[in-house]
Enzyme design. Sequence first.
Site, PDB file in Angstrom:
ATOM      1  N   THR A 186     -23.259 -14.905  31.119  1.00 46.53           N
ATOM      2  CA  THR A 186     -23.401 -15.281  29.788  1.00 46.53           C
ATOM      3  C   THR A 186     -23.394 -13.899  28.730  1.00 46.53           C
ATOM      4  O   THR A 186     -23.408 -12.829  29.169  1.00 46.53           O
ATOM      5  CB  THR A 186     -24.989 -16.083  29.628  1.00 46.53           C
ATOM      6  OG1 THR A 186     -25.791 -14.945  29.953  1.00 46.53           O
ATOM      7  CG2 THR A 186     -24.937 -17.235  30.522  1.00 46.53           C
ATOM      8  N   GLU A 331     -23.744 -22.190  31.898  1.00 50.64           N
ATOM      9  CA  GLU A 331     -24.239 -22.629  33.003  1.00 50.64           C
ATOM     10  C   GLU A 331     -23.687 -24.103  33.381  1.00 50.64           C
ATOM     11  O   GLU A 331     -24.109 -24.659  34.230  1.00 50.64           O
ATOM     12  CB  GLU A 331     -25.571 -22.689  32.551  1.00 50.64           C
ATOM     13  CG  GLU A 331     -26.481 -21.541  32.515  1.00 50.64           C
ATOM     14  CD  GLU A 331     -26.487 -20.721  31.175  1.00 50.64           C
ATOM     15  OE1 GLU A 331     -25.607 -21.091  30.646  1.00 50.64           O
ATOM     16  OE2 GLU A 331     -27.138 -19.954  31.240  1.00 50.64           O
ATOM     17  N   LYS A 443     -39.263 -23.144  11.670  1.00 48.04           N
ATOM     18  CA  LYS A 443     -40.506 -23.904  11.881  1.00 48.04           C
ATOM     19  C   LYS A 443     -41.272 -23.849  10.298  1.00 48.04           C
ATOM     20  O   LYS A 443     -41.768 -22.675   9.880  1.00 48.04           O
ATOM     21  CB  LYS A 443     -41.427 -23.510  12.797  1.00 48.04           C
ATOM     22  CG  LYS A 443     -40.845 -24.146  14.111  1.00 48.04           C
ATOM     23  CD  LYS A 443     -41.556 -23.422  15.175  1.00 48.04           C
ATOM     24  CE  LYS A 443     -40.756 -23.604  16.428  1.00 48.04           C
ATOM     25  NZ  LYS A 443     -39.915 -22.531  16.741  1.00 48.04           N
ATOM     26  N   TRP A 448     -40.013 -29.016  11.357  1.00 49.63           N
ATOM     27  CA  TRP A 448     -38.609 -28.324  11.975  1.00 49.63           C
ATOM     28  C   TRP A 448     -37.345 -28.360  10.788  1.00 49.63           C
ATOM     29  O   TRP A 448     -37.271 -29.524  10.553  1.00 49.63           O
ATOM     30  CB  TRP A 448     -38.147 -28.691  13.253  1.00 49.63           C
ATOM     31  CG  TRP A 448     -39.222 -28.183  14.026  1.00 49.63           C
ATOM     32  CD1 TRP A 448     -40.230 -27.375  14.203  1.00 49.63           C
ATOM     33  CD2 TRP A 448     -39.147 -28.274  15.721  1.00 49.63           C
ATOM     34  NE1 TRP A 448     -41.125 -27.394  15.484  1.00 49.63           N
ATOM     35  CE2 TRP A 448     -40.112 -27.393  16.262  1.00 49.63           C
ATOM     36  CE3 TRP A 448     -37.759 -28.749  16.400  1.00 49.63           C
ATOM     37  CZ2 TRP A 448     -40.034 -27.565  17.533  1.00 49.63           C
ATOM     38  CZ3 TRP A 448     -37.855 -28.480  18.056  1.00 49.63           C
ATOM     39  CH2 TRP A 448     -39.182 -27.786  18.336  1.00 49.63           C
TER      40      TRP A 448
END
Length: 546
Positions: A186, A331, A443, A448
Amino acid sequence: MLGLMQSQPLLISSLIDFAARHHGDAQIVSRRVEGDIHRYTYRDLSARSKQLANAIEALGLAQGERVASLAWNGYRHMEMYFGVSGSGRVLHTINPRLHPDQIAWIVGHAEDRVLCFDTTFLPIVKAIHDKCPTVQKWVLLCDADKLPADTGIPGLCSYEDWIGGHSTDYIWPQFDENTASSLCYTSGTTGNPKAALYSHRSTTLHAYAAALPDVMGLSARDSVLPVVPMFHVNAWGVPYSAALTGAKVVFPGPALDGKSLYELMEAEGVTYAAGVPTIWQMLLGYMQPNGLRFSTLKRTVIGGSACPPAMITTFQDVFGVEVLHAWGMTEMSPLGTLCTLKNKHLELPADEKMKILQKQGRAIYGVDMKIVNELGQEQPWDGKSYGDLLVRGPWIIDSYFKGEGTPLVYDEQGRGWFPTGDVATIDADGFMQITDRSKDVIKSGGEWISSIDIENIAMAHPAVAMAACIGMFHPKWDERPIVAVALKAQAVLGREELLAFFEGKTAKWQIPDDVVFVDAIPLGATGKMLKTRLREMLAGYKLPGL
Ligand code: ADP
């Protein structure tokens, strides 16, 4: 009682055998580093993959040992996909855009024995070769007469020299389909990179799934251009799915600017392309001012980061090209969801359809997903409740290569789920929409704000080339969003004008507190916005009024 069917392992070599036998004359076209166009067929690809396999045997590499590539999308790289994995060794595709120190670290961690690289990356290899003690053979992906003298890299040989003397006869070994086939790290935006170690089984199943009509929908009638690099999660599996379907493949090599891509697409009758939004931004940025149109392109898969709705509309309405918005991860091999409508949506008005098409899409068979709250409780599929997105399936990692412990989270039935690090909603029809990466969610006052929503609105403004939204510390609200904006060439846009553009498009309290104009949004090694670097760039920044 067991079924009475033949038990054949799902091996990557079977894909190239199939392509050579059933689509032997279908073409693979590559723009080479030298700038010229190379053209051959699956039959040639198969023969040369076998030569490569023989060369690897002659080197005495054991099964499972790693052969690395540092290369653009091209036919020699594709030969490595089949020759290395097919012979039972593991292909490690390295991202050349990483920092050289990180590349050296990765080579050591993977214990690469051979490293094949394009001429473009000679300076990188010159700089790191003496820090890579595991590598016993360095190979330059070039013709024998193009090998430069005095590179200082011990034993450097040309790829053509290396494989040239070997036979095209080779019988692919048969082994357990769970054998490792390929290794991909990654990008490691936080700490050292981690790697997914794919198997023949996971890769082959992913190739089947990717070719389905509601996924990539590849066929023997397509001419497919993977702009997404072969070092970025195996070009999203396109080389494997292309062999499985017999599609013509067109590789862009290093020429990823709008003009070169456009000309290649037109010259090779490309019907299908795949890449991250930033690449398409460049292509459209070249085509629109020049009044150009596609004559063959029908569909494009866009993923890797959120595709701005304005881009979907432009492709669809201006160019007549269908956009398939896709989501996945290293992944996950990488495909998880793709956005295509269901039968019941076909009669919806255009704007309703567009609301669906900008989501990241529906799970592909083979991928199960759910969203959970901080207590691990599953959240409803109502399109509003959001939670951490977890996934499971046969092409999703169980653990990282040389990782300690498992990243999986277990449910009451003992089934392991991989936490994606993304926050998402899922609607009643199973369409998933990414709100943010969990670390990018803003936040504000206990609520959110999705940075992706803010970026999508900003990028719908005709003057904006790219926008990145980040949260800034605020003593009362914890965080407030600001949007960093890079304008299109010659475009003029003021702070107030852009803020006014948000009115009515999102809740008032979600409108950014400020606009910061930058020359360019920093991009990471896979073409995604690098918010960590943007934060560094804005280190001394203070919100207005503080
Ligand atoms: P890395 O994590 O190394 O950058 P990946 O390609 O594995 O590389 O990145 C996967 C992540 O990219 C996902 O977890 C998600 O946050 C983001 N991503 C991928 N596709 C999309 C998409 N269509 N929309 C929004 N985010 C996406």
